[in-house]
Scaffold this motif. Structure first.
Motif: not given
Length: 478
Positions: A11-12, A37-38, A57-61, A115-116
């Motif tokens: 999601d932008i 992608h998530t 990797y980025v942590l979204l939740e 997020l990958v």
């Protein structure tokens, strides 16, 4: 990786809220969503240290844990729920110039959303969107690598120079003693030749000569049995012998007395000589025996000096391990003794060395020359901390399935505020130009990374100890 669902688009608007992407424009955010992608990840490992680094990797939740292998154990480095926290293939922008493997492990501890981004795509945006930042990062990365390599080598050279100076000093003493004894021995042998000529020309019958030769042999035998005397005892014996020589009209008796005392020959022995030979040949007999005893003492001194040199050379070989395989079975106590001998000049006379060894400990498989560098660095630190006065304690003991080597000093201790930093590369409390700050960093890498052991500091004023633990089980060859 434990993923519960197939990858889904990102999601932008959500990306725009993350600190990592807050300065990107809409076009860049759209590019990220098209290439990234998530995923929904269940609890478990996402990637392992040392695996090929394929994703960023980025942590979204959720909640993630980053860990590293230290001494064969998984050690937690970071645990975070911070949205926007990132990890993974962050060195992808360096391409083949840097190892493209994960430098830690990541696991999810609660169901999480990530997020990958493929490592290849991360490399593209880093080079295209942040060219100046990439150049700066590369400069820092390679600058640190080069600096560590150069200073690491410098640290080794400084240690080698210090050890060489100490070895030179230690070798010089026995070498000088051997040269001096050889020179004196040459004079004494010449004196014996002259005395032999005088005896041959004098009124010495065959029986007297045989008695004299027997006395000579007994005197030489006595040298090997000579007792160790205190300075007071030696002085008393010299006085007694000097008086005996004066009473028997033997000139220069006070010069002869020290040699006889050193050989363990006392007044009662001279009385035996007097009973065996005629009065007119007593002085000649005494001087002949003096030459014999003195040459024996000088040869002993030369033998002791050469043996000392041989021992030092052997210790230097043990320390350097030049004639041995890098990875081998070793007795740690021999390595410690060799290092102490090599550092003896630097340790000095004001520091008392205490060895508390557990000789029942088995040999271990190790990189011997590198362990010697660990002993050198830690002992050197201890000696400097004591400023030339104190007690240096080297202790070995069994600690469960490990060998504990403890190097302690009675210096002022390490302040609490810097204890956590002493193993950092380039950190030093020494004045500028006197330390590289790599000695303990090198030691930590040798113990922890190469030997799968542990290196810790325990310090209070008057009692500082470096505790080195090495596995007692045989290590595997890398």
């Amino acid at each position: 990786m434990s993923v519960a669902t197939d990858p889904i688009p990102c999601d932008i608007d959500e990306l725009r809220t993350l600190f990592l992407f807050e300065r990107l424009n809409d076009e860049q955010l759209q590019w990220l969503c098209e290439h990234g992608h998530t995923i929904h990840a269940e609890t478990g490992q996402v990637y392992a240290e040392g695996d090929p680094a394929t994703c960023f990797y980025v942590l979204l939740e959720g909640n993630i844990v980053l860990s590293r292998l230290i001494g064969g154990d998984e050690v937690e480095m970071t645990r975070t729920t911070q949205v926007g926290a990132y990890t993974g293939a962050w060195q992808a922008y360096m391409g083949e110039r840097a190892p493209q493997t994960y430098n830690n492990s990541m696991r999810v501890v609660v169901p999480s959303r990530l997020l990958v981004l493929d490592a290849v795509d991360l490399a593209v945006i880093m080079r295209d969107w942040f060219p100046m930042a990439v150049h700066l990062l590369e400069g820092i990365f390679w600058g640190q690598q080069n600096m560590r390599q150069v200073t690491d080598q410098r640290e080794r050279l400084l240690a080698l120079g210090s050890l060489s100076a100490g070895l030179t000093h230690e070798l010089n003493n026995p070498a000088a003693a051997a040269v001096r004894a050889t020179s004196v021995l040459r004079d004494r042998v010449a004196g014996m030749r002259h005395k032999l000529g005088a005896i041959a020309a004098g009124p010495w019958d065959r029986m007297t000569m045989e008695q004299l030769m027997r006395l000579q042999e007994k005197a030489v035998e006595q040298v090997a049995k000579a007792p160790t005397l205190s300075p007071m005892e030696a002085t008393d014996r010299e006085d007694a012998l000097g008086e005996w020589f004066d009473d028997h009209s033997i000139g220069g008796g006070w010069d002869l007395a020290p040699t006889f005392v050193q050989a363990g020959l006392a007044v009662d022995w001279l009385d035996e000589v007097e009973a065996l030979v005629a009065p007119d040949v007593l002085e000649g007999a005494v001087r002949w025996i003096n030459y014999s005893v003195e040459t024996e003492l000088l040869m002993n001194e030369i033998e002791d000096s050469v043996t000392r040199i041989s021992t030092l050379v052997s210790s230097a070989k043990q320390y350097s391990q030049l004639d041995r395989a890098p990875f081998q079975v070793v007795d740690v106590h021999e390595l410690l003794d060799a290092t102490l001998l090599m550092l003896s000049a630097k340790i000095g006379k004001g520091i008392k060395v205490v060895k508390d060894y557990d000789r029942t400990l088995p040999e271990i498989s190790a990189y011997a020359s590198e362990l010697n560098q660990v002993w050198t660095n830690t002992i050197d630190n201890a000696v400097q901390a004591m400023a030339g006065v104190g007690t240096l304690t080297i202790r070995t003991a069994r600690d469960n399935d490990s060998m504990l080597v403890e190097i302690g000093d009675t210096g002022p201790g390490v302040p609490d505020e810097i204890k956590s930093r002493i193993f950092e590369p380039f950190f030093t409390t020494k004045p500028v130009g006197e330390g590289t700050g790599l000695g303990l960093d090198i030691s930590w890498r040798i113990v922890v990374k190469k030997h799968h052991g542990d290196l810790k500091l325990v310090s209070v004023p008057g009692d500082t100890r470096f505790q080195i633990r090495l596995p007692l089980v045989s290590a595997e060859l890398p």
